[in-house]
Design a protein around this motif. Structure first.
Motif, PDB file in Angstrom:
ATOM      1  N   GLU A  43       3.067  -1.374 -11.699  1.00  0.00           N
ATOM      2  CA  GLU A  43       2.949  -0.014 -12.224  1.00  0.00           C
ATOM      3  C   GLU A  43       1.662   0.693 -11.803  1.00  0.00           C
ATOM      4  O   GLU A  43       1.555   1.907 -11.926  1.00  0.00           O
ATOM      5  CB  GLU A  43       3.066  -0.008 -13.742  1.00  0.00           C
ATOM      6  CG  GLU A  43       1.932  -0.672 -14.488  1.00  0.00           C
ATOM      7  CD  GLU A  43       2.102  -0.567 -16.003  1.00  0.00           C
ATOM      8  OE1 GLU A  43       3.228  -0.260 -16.443  1.00  0.00           O
ATOM      9  OE2 GLU A  43       1.138  -0.806 -16.727  1.00  0.00           O
ATOM     10  N   LYS A  44       0.666  -0.043 -11.325  1.00  0.00           N
ATOM     11  CA  LYS A  44      -0.577   0.569 -10.883  1.00  0.00           C
ATOM     12  C   LYS A  44      -1.094  -0.199  -9.665  1.00  0.00           C
ATOM     13  O   LYS A  44      -0.780  -1.364  -9.482  1.00  0.00           O
ATOM     14  CB  LYS A  44      -1.632   0.542 -11.986  1.00  0.00           C
ATOM     15  CG  LYS A  44      -1.219   1.272 -13.249  1.00  0.00           C
ATOM     16  CD  LYS A  44      -2.285   1.185 -14.320  1.00  0.00           C
ATOM     17  CE  LYS A  44      -1.827   1.903 -15.583  1.00  0.00           C
ATOM     18  NZ  LYS A  44      -2.861   1.852 -16.659  1.00  0.00           N
ATOM     19  N   ALA A  45      -1.917   0.492  -8.856  1.00  0.00           N
ATOM     20  CA  ALA A  45      -2.497  -0.164  -7.685  1.00  0.00           C
ATOM     21  C   ALA A  45      -3.843   0.454  -7.372  1.00  0.00           C
ATOM     22  O   ALA A  45      -4.122   1.601  -7.749  1.00  0.00           O
ATOM     23  CB  ALA A  45      -1.563  -0.042  -6.491  1.00  0.00           C
ATOM     24  N   VAL A  46      -4.677  -0.298  -6.674  1.00  0.00           N
ATOM     25  CA  VAL A  46      -5.995   0.212  -6.316  1.00  0.00           C
ATOM     26  C   VAL A  46      -6.425  -0.369  -4.968  1.00  0.00           C
ATOM     27  O   VAL A  46      -6.205  -1.545  -4.685  1.00  0.00           O
ATOM     28  CB  VAL A  46      -7.036  -0.119  -7.411  1.00  0.00           C
ATOM     29  CG1 VAL A  46      -7.189  -1.612  -7.602  1.00  0.00           C
ATOM     30  CG2 VAL A  46      -8.377   0.522  -7.126  1.00  0.00           C
ATOM     31  N   VAL A  47      -6.973   0.483  -4.117  1.00  0.00           N
ATOM     32  CA  VAL A  47      -7.574   0.072  -2.840  1.00  0.00           C
ATOM     33  C   VAL A  47      -8.907   0.794  -2.720  1.00  0.00           C
ATOM     34  O   VAL A  47      -9.208   1.715  -3.483  1.00  0.00           O
ATOM     35  CB  VAL A  47      -6.682   0.417  -1.631  1.00  0.00           C
ATOM     36  CG1 VAL A  47      -5.362  -0.320  -1.699  1.00  0.00           C
ATOM     37  CG2 VAL A  47      -6.448   1.931  -1.530  1.00  0.00           C
ATOM     38  N   LEU A  48      -9.721   0.392  -1.765  1.00  0.00           N
ATOM     39  CA  LEU A  48     -10.998   1.057  -1.543  1.00  0.00           C
ATOM     40  C   LEU A  48     -10.787   2.480  -1.031  1.00  0.00           C
ATOM     41  O   LEU A  48      -9.883   2.743  -0.237  1.00  0.00           O
ATOM     42  CB  LEU A  48     -11.832   0.262  -0.533  1.00  0.00           C
ATOM     43  CG  LEU A  48     -12.295  -1.119  -1.011  1.00  0.00           C
ATOM     44  CD1 LEU A  48     -12.836  -1.914   0.155  1.00  0.00           C
ATOM     45  CD2 LEU A  48     -13.335  -0.980  -2.106  1.00  0.00           C
ATOM     46  N   GLU A  49     -11.638   3.383  -1.484  1.00  0.00           N
ATOM     47  CA  GLU A  49     -11.551   4.765  -1.028  1.00  0.00           C
ATOM     48  C   GLU A  49     -11.733   4.851   0.483  1.00  0.00           C
ATOM     49  O   GLU A  49     -11.135   5.703   1.148  1.00  0.00           O
ATOM     50  CB  GLU A  49     -12.599   5.614  -1.734  1.00  0.00           C
ATOM     51  CG  GLU A  49     -12.387   7.109  -1.579  1.00  0.00           C
ATOM     52  CD  GLU A  49     -11.120   7.589  -2.273  1.00  0.00           C
ATOM     53  OE1 GLU A  49     -10.489   8.526  -1.740  1.00  0.00           O
ATOM     54  OE2 GLU A  49     -10.759   7.037  -3.327  1.00  0.00           O
ATOM     55  N   ALA A  50     -12.551   3.953   1.038  1.00  0.00           N
ATOM     56  CA  ALA A  50     -12.756   3.941   2.487  1.00  0.00           C
ATOM     57  C   ALA A  50     -11.459   3.643   3.230  1.00  0.00           C
ATOM     58  O   ALA A  50     -11.243   4.123   4.340  1.00  0.00           O
ATOM     59  CB  ALA A  50     -13.823   2.916   2.860  1.00  0.00           C
ATOM     60  N   TRP A  51     -10.609   2.811   2.630  1.00  0.00           N
ATOM     61  CA  TRP A  51      -9.306   2.543   3.239  1.00  0.00           C
ATOM     62  C   TRP A  51      -8.447   3.801   3.205  1.00  0.00           C
ATOM     63  O   TRP A  51      -7.851   4.200   4.202  1.00  0.00           O
ATOM     64  CB  TRP A  51      -8.584   1.398   2.528  1.00  0.00           C
ATOM     65  CG  TRP A  51      -7.202   1.200   3.084  1.00  0.00           C
ATOM     66  CD1 TRP A  51      -6.036   1.739   2.627  1.00  0.00           C
ATOM     67  CD2 TRP A  51      -6.857   0.458   4.255  1.00  0.00           C
ATOM     68  NE1 TRP A  51      -4.978   1.384   3.436  1.00  0.00           N
ATOM     69  CE2 TRP A  51      -5.471   0.600   4.433  1.00  0.00           C
ATOM     70  CE3 TRP A  51      -7.586  -0.313   5.155  1.00  0.00           C
ATOM     71  CZ2 TRP A  51      -4.791  -0.015   5.487  1.00  0.00           C
ATOM     72  CZ3 TRP A  51      -6.919  -0.915   6.212  1.00  0.00           C
ATOM     73  CH2 TRP A  51      -5.533  -0.758   6.365  1.00  0.00           C
ATOM     74  N   LYS A  52      -8.392   4.435   2.061  1.00  0.00           N
ATOM     75  CA  LYS A  52      -7.557   5.629   1.909  1.00  0.00           C
ATOM     76  C   LYS A  52      -8.000   6.759   2.819  1.00  0.00           C
ATOM     77  O   LYS A  52      -7.182   7.523   3.323  1.00  0.00           O
ATOM     78  CB  LYS A  52      -7.585   6.098   0.446  1.00  0.00           C
ATOM     79  CG  LYS A  52      -6.915   5.144  -0.516  1.00  0.00           C
ATOM     80  CD  LYS A  52      -7.222   5.500  -1.958  1.00  0.00           C
ATOM     81  CE  LYS A  52      -6.756   6.887  -2.309  1.00  0.00           C
ATOM     82  NZ  LYS A  52      -7.057   7.235  -3.712  1.00  0.00           N
ATOM     83  N   SER A  53      -9.303   6.867   3.027  1.00  0.00           N
ATOM     84  CA  SER A  53      -9.843   7.998   3.772  1.00  0.00           C
ATOM     85  C   SER A  53      -9.965   7.760   5.275  1.00  0.00           C
ATOM     86  O   SER A  53      -9.853   8.704   6.060  1.00  0.00           O
ATOM     87  CB  SER A  53     -11.235   8.358   3.228  1.00  0.00           C
ATOM     88  OG  SER A  53     -11.176   8.658   1.856  1.00  0.00           O
ATOM     89  N   ASN A  54     -10.210   6.511   5.680  1.00  0.00           N
ATOM     90  CA  ASN A  54     -10.579   6.252   7.068  1.00  0.00           C
ATOM     91  C   ASN A  54      -9.641   5.357   7.861  1.00  0.00           C
ATOM     92  O   ASN A  54      -9.698   5.360   9.095  1.00  0.00           O
ATOM     93  CB  ASN A  54     -11.981   5.621   7.112  1.00  0.00           C
ATOM     94  CG  ASN A  54     -13.035   6.481   6.451  1.00  0.00           C
ATOM     95  OD1 ASN A  54     -12.979   7.706   6.539  1.00  0.00           O
ATOM     96  ND2 ASN A  54     -13.991   5.855   5.772  1.00  0.00           N
ATOM     97  N   ALA A  55      -8.818   4.559   7.205  1.00  0.00           N
ATOM     98  CA  ALA A  55      -8.010   3.575   7.932  1.00  0.00           C
ATOM     99  C   ALA A  55      -6.937   4.242   8.780  1.00  0.00           C
ATOM    100  O   ALA A  55      -6.198   5.104   8.304  1.00  0.00           O
ATOM    101  CB  ALA A  55      -7.362   2.604   6.948  1.00  0.00           C
ATOM    102  N   ASN A  56      -6.864   3.833  10.036  1.00  0.00           N
ATOM    103  CA  ASN A  56      -5.831   4.309  10.950  1.00  0.00           C
ATOM    104  C   ASN A  56      -4.888   3.152  11.231  1.00  0.00           C
ATOM    105  O   ASN A  56      -5.213   2.235  11.970  1.00  0.00           O
ATOM    106  CB  ASN A  56      -6.475   4.811  12.247  1.00  0.00           C
ATOM    107  CG  ASN A  56      -5.447   5.331  13.235  1.00  0.00           C
ATOM    108  OD1 ASN A  56      -4.248   5.265  13.008  1.00  0.00           O
ATOM    109  ND2 ASN A  56      -5.931   5.863  14.354  1.00  0.00           N
ATOM    110  N   THR A  57      -3.708   3.179  10.628  1.00  0.00           N
ATOM    111  CA  THR A  57      -2.772   2.063  10.764  1.00  0.00           C
ATOM    112  C   THR A  57      -1.734   2.289  11.857  1.00  0.00           C
ATOM    113  O   THR A  57      -0.845   1.468  12.030  1.00  0.00           O
ATOM    114  CB  THR A  57      -2.035   1.831   9.431  1.00  0.00           C
ATOM    115  OG1 THR A  57      -1.341   3.039   9.050  1.00  0.00           O
ATOM    116  CG2 THR A  57      -3.010   1.453   8.327  1.00  0.00           C
TER     117      THR A  57
END
Length: 321
Positions: A164-178
């Protein structure tokens, strides 16, 4: 794929739609400065996940492990996204009952990763790769996340537990290019946690057990769990030497000696130290790494630094009942 949907006899559910968080605190992860959201992303609707995860969609997800082109060093790698590690030696292992499949919907595609239960008391949290929860920069959270502990055709009595909830680093959300492979700094931030539906009884957690999320040094032998797509839903493991590895000035963890024939299915799988099996059937230990990348010879994990532990504490706090 021939998959027995009857294994999934219980599903509690929420359809998940995650939202970004506005507030953040700084944290250092593997020498790379990122941000941790103060609030977790949360679900938006109360639709039943069971209505989504039909037998055919489960089979579809297992046939499509998450595909992130990673080589542990940069953004380019030629050839097919399925990499066969030299010396592949993983064998079937049903002992790690906290480890299982993470199922999710990425756009229109059903996909899967490996994940593992961690926590204590009445908390229920799974640890996995960030790229199994969120698509990175310019993308969003995956939906319909659910977890199947110890998923195996011969396991029997399987459950699927919504997240029901999840969390990742803000750096992943903002910078990761997958889209074209993970660079070293992205690998260092490639870790995330998800919280089990609060309606799941603690007795379920007690059945499947939980690993410790550890602060131990990764300078010795570890047992690595994951899945081989060629074997469908059969969990596997092998033993490997693990040690710190510096790439571009950033410290990662590297393991050598453990190989999966299709490493994509082992994405998010735990590296467990001091692994012990009780009563010949239930194994647990301390998770000191997770599989997020490979160079074709070794597996790589982000460093579990102060930022990682802070992220874990955020998830634990949200999981308290």
């Amino acid at each position: 794929m021939n998959f027995c949907g009857k294994l999934f006899h219980l599903s509690l559910g929420l359809t998940l739609a995650f939202f970004p968080c506005s507030n953040a605190i700084a944290a250092e992860v593997g020498g790379y400065v990122g941000d941790i959201p103060e609030e977790l992303a949360d679900y938006a609707t109360m639709d039943d996940v069971k209505s989504y995860w039909s037998e055919s969609k489960i089979a579809d997800a297992l046939d499509h492990p998450v595909d992130v082109l990673s080589d542990g060093s940069g953004h380019s790698r030629e050839g097919d996204s399925t990499m066969t590690l030299s010396g592949s030696n993983a064998t079937e292992d049903l002992t790690s009952t906290p480890t299982g499949y993470l199922l999710f919907r990425n756009g229109t595609q059903n996909q899967s990763c490996t994940a593992s239960l961690v926590g204590n008391g009445d908390t229920g949290v799974v640890v996995t790769a960030a790229h199994c929860l969120h698509g990175g920069a310019g993308k969003g959270w995956y939906s319909n996340l659910t977890f199947a502990p110890n998923l195996a055709p011969s396991g029997g009595g399987q459950i699927t537990v919504p997240l029901e909830k999840a969390v990742v680093l803000e750096a992943w959300k903002s910078n990761a290019n997958t889209s074209d492979g993970l660079g070293t700094s992205e690998i260092s931030n490639d870790i995330g946690f998800a919280v089990l539906d609060s309606r799941v009884p603690v007795s379920i957690l007690d059945i499947y057990k939980r690993n410790i999320f550890g602060r131990e040094s990764v300078t010795s032998e570890v047992r690595i769990f994951g899945y081989n797509a060629a074997h469908y839903a059969t969990p596997e493991s092998c033993v490997a030497d693990a040690s710190p590895e510096y790439k571009g000035g950033i410290r990662l963890y590297k393991s050598t000696g453990c190989g999966f024939s299709d490493w994509n299915s082992s994405n998010g799988g735990p590296w467990i130290r001091n692994y012990k099996v009780e009563n010949n059937r239930v194994g647990t230990g301390t998770i000191v790494g997770i599989t997020v990348a490979t160079d074709g010879k070794s597996l790589f994990s982000p460093l579990f630094g102060s930022g990682t532990y802070s992220l874990y504490e955020v998830a634990l706090s949200a999981a308290k009942r």
